[in-house]
Design a protein around this motif. Structure first.
Motif, mmCIF file in Angstrom:
data_model
loop_
_atom_site.group_PDB
_atom_site.id
_atom_site.type_symbol
_atom_site.label_atom_id
_atom_site.label_comp_id
_atom_site.label_asym_id
_atom_site.label_seq_id
_atom_site.Cartn_x
_atom_site.Cartn_y
_atom_site.Cartn_z
ATOM 1 N N ILE A 1 -24.941 -9.243 11.787
ATOM 2 C CA ILE A 1 -25.972 -8.234 12.026
ATOM 3 C C ILE A 1 -27.153 -8.921 12.705
ATOM 4 O O ILE A 1 -27.386 -10.101 12.513
ATOM 5 C CB ILE A 1 -26.413 -7.519 10.730
ATOM 6 C CG1 ILE A 1 -26.908 -8.510 9.669
ATOM 7 C CG2 ILE A 1 -25.287 -6.658 10.182
ATOM 8 C CD1 ILE A 1 -27.455 -7.864 8.407
ATOM 9 N N TRP B 1 -32.656 -5.587 8.469
ATOM 10 C CA TRP B 1 -32.790 -4.138 8.298
ATOM 11 C C TRP B 1 -31.452 -3.427 8.518
ATOM 12 O O TRP B 1 -31.306 -2.271 8.124
ATOM 13 C CB TRP B 1 -33.863 -3.575 9.212
ATOM 14 C CG TRP B 1 -35.184 -4.269 9.060
ATOM 15 C CD1 TRP B 1 -35.916 -4.842 10.060
ATOM 16 C CD2 TRP B 1 -35.949 -4.478 7.862
ATOM 17 N NE1 TRP B 1 -37.069 -5.390 9.550
ATOM 18 C CE2 TRP B 1 -37.109 -5.190 8.201
ATOM 19 C CE3 TRP B 1 -35.740 -4.150 6.522
ATOM 20 C CZ2 TRP B 1 -38.066 -5.572 7.258
ATOM 21 C CZ3 TRP B 1 -36.692 -4.532 5.587
ATOM 22 C CH2 TRP B 1 -37.841 -5.234 5.959
ATOM 23 N N GLU B 2 -30.486 -4.083 9.129
ATOM 24 C CA GLU B 2 -29.163 -3.507 9.320
ATOM 25 C C GLU B 2 -28.265 -3.696 8.097
ATOM 26 O O GLU B 2 -27.189 -3.113 8.018
ATOM 27 C CB GLU B 2 -28.483 -4.125 10.539
ATOM 28 C CG GLU B 2 -29.193 -3.839 11.843
ATOM 29 C CD GLU B 2 -28.573 -4.576 13.019
ATOM 30 O OE1 GLU B 2 -27.402 -5.016 12.931
ATOM 31 O OE2 GLU B 2 -29.271 -4.727 14.033
ATOM 32 N N GLU C 1 -26.826 -3.255 4.419
ATOM 33 C CA GLU C 1 -26.756 -2.081 3.558
ATOM 34 C C GLU C 1 -27.443 -2.259 2.201
ATOM 35 O O GLU C 1 -27.634 -1.284 1.472
ATOM 36 C CB GLU C 1 -25.297 -1.628 3.352
ATOM 37 C CG GLU C 1 -24.369 -2.681 2.816
ATOM 38 C CD GLU C 1 -23.677 -3.490 3.920
ATOM 39 O OE1 GLU C 1 -22.607 -4.034 3.636
ATOM 40 O OE2 GLU C 1 -24.203 -3.605 5.033
#
Length: 133
Positions: A36, A40-41, A43
């Motif tokens: 990622i 913030w990506e 989960e």
């Protein structure tokens, strides 16, 4: 009646036991995760609003921290000292721990490369100025 119960149990599909399910979950945890670009990506980090203020929440330990600081969020889940944020106290699966540590190391390497580039440019400018005099 006993024979019908016996035949029903022999023809019903096998249901995995709790042990089987936990073993399957454990094997899922060992699988490498997709890369990622930003914490913030992930989960397990989510943006929340508390009293009209943007914050982030660690879904591993449910800690809410003020300010949308990606480095602090990353250091929290990577369980690393620094950035004035407490380490996550939850047990983080190995594949996620590797993701977070890798992201911290990549960020540090990027910062070090940027500093070397700035230093190199400064040395080059100083050298050219000395040659011009």
């Amino acid at each position: 009646a006993a024979s019908s119960a016996a035949s029903a149990s022999s023809t019903s599909p096998s249901v995995p036991s709790i042990v089987d399910l936990s073993a399957a979950a454990a094997s899922d945890n060992d699988e490498p995760l997709d890369a990622i670009a930003s914490i913030w990506e992930d989960e397990y980090i989510e943006e929340v609003v508390v009293k009209d203020k943007r914050c982030w929440k660690c879904l591993w330990c449910n800690k809410v921290c003020s300010g949308m600081n990606a480095t602090k969020a990353l250091y929290h889940v990577a369980k690393m000292h620094g950035q004035n944020v407490k380490k996550c106290k939850a047990k983080i699966s190995e594949n996620y721990a590797q993701r977070y540590t890798g992201m911290v190391n990549a960020s540090k390497s990027k910062g070090e490369a940027r500093k070397r580039a700035v230093d190199s440019i400064a040395e080059d400018i100083a050298s050219r100025q000395e040659e011009a005099v």
